[in-house]
Design a protein around this motif. Structure first.
Motif, PDB file in Angstrom:
ATOM      1  N   GLY A  98       0.819  -1.212   0.000  1.00  0.00           N
ATOM      2  CA  GLY A  98       0.000   0.000   0.000  1.00  0.00           C
ATOM      3  C   GLY A  98       0.849   1.256   0.000  1.00  0.00           C
ATOM      4  N   THR A  99       1.912   1.245  -0.785  1.00  0.00           N
ATOM      5  CA  THR A  99       2.868   2.356  -0.762  1.00  0.00           C
ATOM      6  C   THR A  99       2.295   3.648  -1.339  1.00  0.00           C
ATOM      7  N   GLU A 100       1.091   3.580  -1.894  1.00  0.00           N
ATOM      8  CA  GLU A 100       0.449   4.809  -2.363  1.00  0.00           C
ATOM      9  C   GLU A 100      -0.086   5.634  -1.196  1.00  0.00           C
ATOM     10  N   ASN A 101      -0.178   5.020  -0.002  1.00  0.00           N
ATOM     11  CA  ASN A 101      -0.666   5.711   1.185  1.00  0.00           C
ATOM     12  C   ASN A 101       0.488   6.356   1.937  1.00  0.00           C
ATOM     13  N   THR A 140      -6.610  -4.996   7.478  1.00  0.00           N
ATOM     14  CA  THR A 140      -7.429  -4.707   6.299  1.00  0.00           C
ATOM     15  C   THR A 140      -8.751  -4.035   6.652  1.00  0.00           C
ATOM     16  N   HIS A 141      -9.141  -4.059   7.926  1.00  0.00           N
ATOM     17  CA  HIS A 141     -10.392  -3.415   8.337  1.00  0.00           C
ATOM     18  C   HIS A 141     -10.174  -2.040   8.982  1.00  0.00           C
ATOM     19  N   ARG A 195       1.636   5.215   7.696  1.00  0.00           N
ATOM     20  CA  ARG A 195       2.000   3.803   7.679  1.00  0.00           C
ATOM     21  C   ARG A 195       1.853   3.120   9.031  1.00  0.00           C
ATOM     22  N   ILE A 196       1.719   1.790   8.961  1.00  0.00           N
ATOM     23  CA  ILE A 196       1.663   0.908  10.114  1.00  0.00           C
ATOM     24  C   ILE A 196       2.869  -0.021  10.049  1.00  0.00           C
ATOM     25  N   ILE A 197       3.498  -0.240  11.188  1.00  0.00           N
ATOM     26  CA  ILE A 197       4.634  -1.143  11.278  1.00  0.00           C
ATOM     27  C   ILE A 197       4.196  -2.420  12.002  1.00  0.00           C
ATOM     28  N   ILE A 198       4.427  -3.571  11.377  1.00  0.00           N
ATOM     29  CA  ILE A 198       4.233  -4.859  12.040  1.00  0.00           C
ATOM     30  C   ILE A 198       5.607  -5.516  12.090  1.00  0.00           C
ATOM     31  N   GLY A 199       6.114  -5.740  13.297  1.00  0.00           N
ATOM     32  CA  GLY A 199       7.490  -6.193  13.420  1.00  0.00           C
ATOM     33  C   GLY A 199       7.664  -7.433  14.268  1.00  0.00           C
ATOM     34  N   LEU A 217      -5.692  -1.335   0.732  1.00  0.00           N
ATOM     35  CA  LEU A 217      -5.308  -0.937   2.080  1.00  0.00           C
ATOM     36  C   LEU A 217      -5.524   0.563   2.288  1.00  0.00           C
ATOM     37  N   ASN A 218      -5.920   0.922   3.491  1.00  0.00           N
ATOM     38  CA  ASN A 218      -6.095   2.320   3.845  1.00  0.00           C
ATOM     39  C   ASN A 218      -4.823   2.956   4.393  1.00  0.00           C
ATOM     40  N   TYR A 219      -3.824   2.107   4.675  1.00  0.00           N
ATOM     41  CA  TYR A 219      -2.546   2.579   5.190  1.00  0.00           C
ATOM     42  C   TYR A 219      -1.419   1.846   4.476  1.00  0.00           C
ATOM     43  N   ARG A 220      -0.264   2.467   4.426  1.00  0.00           N
ATOM     44  CA  ARG A 220       0.925   1.729   4.031  1.00  0.00           C
ATOM     45  C   ARG A 220       1.290   0.798   5.186  1.00  0.00           C
ATOM     46  N   ILE A 221       1.601  -0.437   4.870  1.00  0.00           N
ATOM     47  CA  ILE A 221       1.982  -1.409   5.891  1.00  0.00           C
ATOM     48  C   ILE A 221       3.409  -1.862   5.622  1.00  0.00           C
TER      49      ILE A 221
END
Length: 326
Positions: free
Chosen positions: A109-112, A323-324, A115-119, A153-157
């Motif tokens: 979702g790099t157009e957003n 995704t929600h 961002r959200i980080i999942i690590g 996606l609504n955010y970049r992940i």
């Protein structure tokens, strides 16, 4: 993962215990109710989960900080799999004592902008396989990469696999997660929040299989290690609150929330602590470590001890949460 001494042995322990009991009761009541299980459009694949766990744990050398070549091989494996699905995949190299260590990052979702980080960290403590700690977290990232491909996606992940979470580098600026969080802050990147996936594969249905830092908590959560925990601090921020709501609403797996003041020892014993330090909203997703899993930091932390079916449900819950999110 380093998750111990969760409360301070001081005179105020009784007050803290009473406060935590109230918080736990509130969270338990808020999360109660019977609702339908959400169906994932791209469910986690238990066969792929097992394959990744085997690749991460059945290595020629242990993936600890001393074995640079082995850490590099694991980083290559992660990057190779990330690259199949992500919009972009890169190493984040950094130097410690003249040696190069690597975080591995893939983005969706790099157009957003936000961002959200999942690590999750891929190194282990000492000479052991680290199946639950933390091959399970890295495997979650690898499956999430597959599942997130082509999703709206609504955010970049950003999925980030860290190195050097374990001793002797824990709680130092050499942690991979510190390097990453500092980069985000230094470059003024718009971060909605972060979730640390830290030990998500060990579950037990037997009585007295779940321990607690305070015995009184068993009144609320029960004595069976059959749930996943979302660990957060007070004033956790919008991301943590919204993510937790979506995670529970997915009804993939029994979920409890543990909320405590930041000064309570233990709630920051994983990579999310560095995002807290830089002011980001962050939480930890965990099976509670050694409060349940007695294989913690032992040679017995092996693939055979894990519940892969429940683990896939945790991954599904993370995916559905991401995704929600609005």
């Amino acid at each position: 993962m380093n998750f111990k001494n969760i409360t301070k042995p001081v005179a105020g322990k009784t007050i803290i215990a009473a406060g935590l009991l109230f918080i736990a009761l509130f969270c338990f009541m808020a999360g109660s109710g019977n609702n339908p299980v959400q169906k994932s459009p791209v469910p986690a694949d238990i066969n792929l989960v097992k394959s990744h766990l085997e690749a991460l744990t059945q290595t020629p050398e242990f993936r600890n900080h001393k074995n640079i070549g082995q850490l590099d091989a694991v980083a290559d494996y992660i990057k190779q799999n990330f690259s199949k699905y992500g919009d972009s995949t890169v190493f984040q190299d950094y130097s410690v004592d003249g040696k190069i260590y690597k975080n591995v990052i893939t983005s969706f979702g790099t157009e957003n902008k936000k961002r959200i980080i999942i690590g999750a960290h891929y190194d282990v403590c000492g000479d052991q396989k680290g199946a639950d700690d933390n091959a399970t977290g890295v495997t979650a990232l690898l499956e999430l990469a597959r599942m997130l491909k082509d999703q709206k996606l609504n955010y970049r992940i950003d999925l980030v696999a860290y190195t050097l979470e374990e001793p002797p580098y824990f709680r130092t600026e050499n942690m991979g997660s510190y390097i990453h969080a500092q980069y985000l802050k230094d470059h003024n990147i718009d971060v909605y929040g972060m979730a640390s996936v830290e030990m998500i594969g060990y579950f037990k249905d037997e009585k007295d299989s779940q321990g607690y830092p305070l015995g009184i908590l068993s009144w609320i959560y029960g004595n069976k290690g059959d749930f996943i925990t979302l660990v957060k601090k007070f004033s956790a921020g919008n991301f943590v609150n919204n993510f937790s709501t979506q995670f529970k609403a997915s009804h993939q797996i029994k979920t409890e929330t543990f909320t405590a003041p930041k000064f309570v020892k233990g709630i920051d014993f994983s990579d999310h602590l560095n995002y807290w330090n830089f002011g980001y909203s962050a939480l930890m997703i965990t099976d509670t470590s050694f409060f349940r899993n007695k294989n913690y930091h032992q040679t017995t932390d092996t693939l055979e001890t894990l519940d892969l079916l429940k683990m896939t449900k945790v991954i599904d819950a993370i995916f559905l949460s991401l995704t929600h999110l609005k």
